[in-house]
Design a protein around this motif. Sequence first.
Motif, PDB file in Angstrom:
ATOM      1  N   GLU A  79       0.738  -1.174   0.031  1.00 31.41           N
ATOM      2  CA  GLU A  79      -0.100  -0.119  -0.076  1.00 31.41           C
ATOM      3  C   GLU A  79       0.986   1.226   0.028  1.00 31.41           C
ATOM      4  N   LEU A  80       0.455   2.114   0.785  1.00 32.42           N
ATOM      5  CA  LEU A  80       1.612   3.572   0.664  1.00 32.42           C
ATOM      6  C   LEU A  80       2.437   3.583   1.728  1.00 32.42           C
ATOM      7  N   ASN A  81       2.716   2.378   2.282  1.00 35.28           N
ATOM      8  CA  ASN A  81       3.954   2.297   3.320  1.00 35.28           C
ATOM      9  C   ASN A  81       5.291   2.301   2.594  1.00 35.28           C
ATOM     10  N   GLY A  82       6.032   3.360   3.154  1.00 33.15           N
ATOM     11  CA  GLY A  82       7.341   3.619   2.425  1.00 33.15           C
ATOM     12  C   GLY A  82       7.421   4.584   1.333  1.00 33.15           C
ATOM     13  N   PHE A  83       5.883   5.062   1.064  1.00 29.19           N
ATOM     14  CA  PHE A  83       6.217   5.955  -0.126  1.00 29.19           C
ATOM     15  C   PHE A  83       6.282   7.442   0.520  1.00 29.19           C
ATOM     16  N   ALA A  84       7.041   8.257  -0.071  1.00 32.01           N
ATOM     17  CA  ALA A  84       7.013   9.826  -0.018  1.00 32.01           C
ATOM     18  C   ALA A  84       5.688  10.384  -0.325  1.00 32.01           C
ATOM     19  N   ASP A  85       5.473  11.631   0.333  1.00 28.15           N
ATOM     20  CA  ASP A  85       4.229  12.148   0.089  1.00 28.15           C
ATOM     21  C   ASP A  85       4.226  12.381  -1.732  1.00 28.15           C
ATOM     22  N   HIS A  86       5.067  13.133  -2.168  1.00 27.88           N
ATOM     23  CA  HIS A  86       5.280  13.187  -3.577  1.00 27.88           C
ATOM     24  C   HIS A  86       5.228  12.038  -4.423  1.00 27.88           C
ATOM     25  N   GLU A  87       5.661  10.729  -3.662  1.00 23.13           N
ATOM     26  CA  GLU A  87       5.552   9.524  -4.654  1.00 23.13           C
ATOM     27  C   GLU A  87       4.017   9.196  -4.484  1.00 23.13           C
ATOM     28  N   ALA A  88       3.440   9.138  -3.451  1.00 18.88           N
ATOM     29  CA  ALA A  88       1.852   8.903  -3.409  1.00 18.88           C
ATOM     30  C   ALA A  88       1.157   9.733  -4.554  1.00 18.88           C
ATOM     31  N   LEU A  89       1.601  11.010  -4.340  1.00 16.74           N
ATOM     32  CA  LEU A  89       0.881  11.941  -5.330  1.00 16.74           C
ATOM     33  C   LEU A  89       1.160  11.599  -7.024  1.00 16.74           C
ATOM     34  N   GLU A  90       2.502  11.321  -7.110  1.00 23.09           N
ATOM     35  CA  GLU A  90       2.928  10.613  -8.562  1.00 23.09           C
ATOM     36  C   GLU A  90       1.996   9.642  -9.009  1.00 23.09           C
ATOM     37  N   LEU A  91       1.463   8.636  -8.125  1.00 23.85           N
ATOM     38  CA  LEU A  91       1.133   7.421  -8.341  1.00 23.85           C
ATOM     39  C   LEU A  91      -0.314   8.057  -8.796  1.00 23.85           C
ATOM     40  N   LEU A  92      -0.928   8.647  -8.177  1.00 24.08           N
ATOM     41  CA  LEU A  92      -2.468   9.181  -8.235  1.00 24.08           C
ATOM     42  C   LEU A  92      -2.556  10.007  -9.802  1.00 24.08           C
ATOM     43  N   LEU A  93      -1.321  10.771  -9.916  1.00 24.53           N
ATOM     44  CA  LEU A  93      -1.374  11.418 -11.120  1.00 24.53           C
ATOM     45  C   LEU A  93      -1.362  10.430 -12.276  1.00 24.53           C
ATOM     46  N   TYR A  94      -0.738   9.202 -12.163  1.00 22.73           N
ATOM     47  CA  TYR A  94      -0.642   8.413 -13.444  1.00 22.73           C
ATOM     48  C   TYR A  94      -2.287   7.844 -14.006  1.00 22.73           C
ATOM     49  N   TYR A  95      -3.268   8.047 -13.073  1.00 21.78           N
ATOM     50  CA  TYR A  95      -4.613   7.858 -13.783  1.00 21.78           C
ATOM     51  C   TYR A  95      -5.345   9.259 -14.195  1.00 21.78           C
ATOM     52  N   ALA A  96      -4.616  10.090 -14.092  1.00 13.92           N
ATOM     53  CA  ALA A  96      -5.190  11.372 -14.975  1.00 13.92           C
ATOM     54  C   ALA A  96      -4.360  11.592 -16.215  1.00 13.92           C
ATOM     55  N   ILE A  97      -3.081  11.168 -16.077  1.00 12.55           N
ATOM     56  CA  ILE A  97      -2.062  11.438 -17.073  1.00 12.55           C
ATOM     57  C   ILE A  97      -1.394  10.336 -17.615  1.00 12.55           C
ATOM     58  N   PRO A  98      -1.984   9.470 -18.584  1.00 10.52           N
ATOM     59  CA  PRO A  98      -1.501   8.260 -18.861  1.00 10.52           C
ATOM     60  C   PRO A  98      -0.334   8.008 -19.416  1.00 10.52           C
ATOM     61  N   ARG A  99       0.507   8.884 -19.752  1.00  8.65           N
ATOM     62  CA  ARG A  99       1.844   8.599 -20.347  1.00  8.65           C
ATOM     63  C   ARG A  99       2.726   9.810 -19.873  1.00  8.65           C
ATOM     64  N   GLY A 100       3.874   9.464 -19.922  1.00  7.84           N
ATOM     65  CA  GLY A 100       5.213  10.309 -19.609  1.00  7.84           C
ATOM     66  C   GLY A 100       5.541  10.501 -18.119  1.00  7.84           C
ATOM     67  N   ASP A 101       6.410  11.006 -17.703  1.00  5.90           N
ATOM     68  CA  ASP A 101       7.136  11.285 -16.528  1.00  5.90           C
ATOM     69  C   ASP A 101       6.024  12.415 -15.598  1.00  5.90           C
ATOM     70  N   VAL A 102       5.441  11.908 -14.618  1.00  6.38           N
ATOM     71  CA  VAL A 102       4.746  12.808 -13.889  1.00  6.38           C
ATOM     72  C   VAL A 102       5.339  13.361 -12.648  1.00  6.38           C
ATOM     73  N   ASN A 103       6.677  12.684 -12.153  1.00  3.61           N
ATOM     74  CA  ASN A 103       7.268  12.871 -11.012  1.00  3.61           C
ATOM     75  C   ASN A 103       7.794  14.564 -10.971  1.00  3.61           C
ATOM     76  N   PRO A 104       8.140  15.103 -12.045  1.00  3.61           N
ATOM     77  CA  PRO A 104       8.236  16.426 -11.798  1.00  3.61           C
ATOM     78  C   PRO A 104       6.969  17.330 -11.621  1.00  3.61           C
ATOM     79  N   LEU A 105       5.997  16.927 -11.960  1.00  2.00           N
ATOM     80  CA  LEU A 105       4.621  17.438 -11.944  1.00  2.00           C
ATOM     81  C   LEU A 105       4.195  17.196 -10.296  1.00  2.00           C
TER      82      LEU A 105
END
Length: 224
Positions: free
Chosen positions: A19-45
């Motif tokens: 689950e989200l154990n071990g995820f930094a906050d920005h990583e949890a947000l990055e994971l969620l962004l995958y489902y709005a932005i299907p391609r590319g690197d969303v880590n900077p966003l």
Amino acid sequence: MGVHDGHRDRMRKRFLENELNGFADHEALELLLYYAIPRGDVNPLAHALMDRFGSLSGVFSAPVELLAQVKGVGTQTAVLLRLVPQIAQRARLTDLERELALNTRARVGQYLLELFSRERNEAVYEICLDGKGKLLACRRLGEGSASAVNLDIRQIVQNAITFCASSVILAHNHPSGVALPSQADQGATLRAKAALESIDVRLEDHIIVADGEYVSFSESGYLG
């Protein structure tokens, strides 16, 4: 499969395993962004959103129009970021409504802290209860100023009649962080109490929520 696709698969696998154990906050947000932005690197966003709004909570509390101002965030992404926490809050409130009779101040306080957790402006709610303290309905009456809430007495009475309430609890928040009633709050509350008594409904309490705490008119002696 591109390099970013592989990274996304690894992130999803981490989530599925832990689950989200071990995820930094920005990583949890990055994971969620995958489902709005299907391609590319969303880590900077994800980093840009955290930098702009200060925290994960700040991102989820930001209005759609401000979220959409961040480069790379379109309307679809902004709506998702606002929708997810509100669905989660609704689920928590539904559980509280189902499991708790609001027949003690602590239970009422727990419910209201959750109810107001995502309100950015001052708002007022009416809670209609049956004779055993079971929640019949919770209705948002509207918004007030930062200094005093305007109670719609007619609507309060109509809601009590509509839901066959035995008692009513009024509640509003002070975004300023000071959970003390103003004279206007006290005057409006006493008018609401008198109007409800005219239809044989008890005003159980009026509670002000601010900064994770709440003040009860009843316990403070403001209901007379």
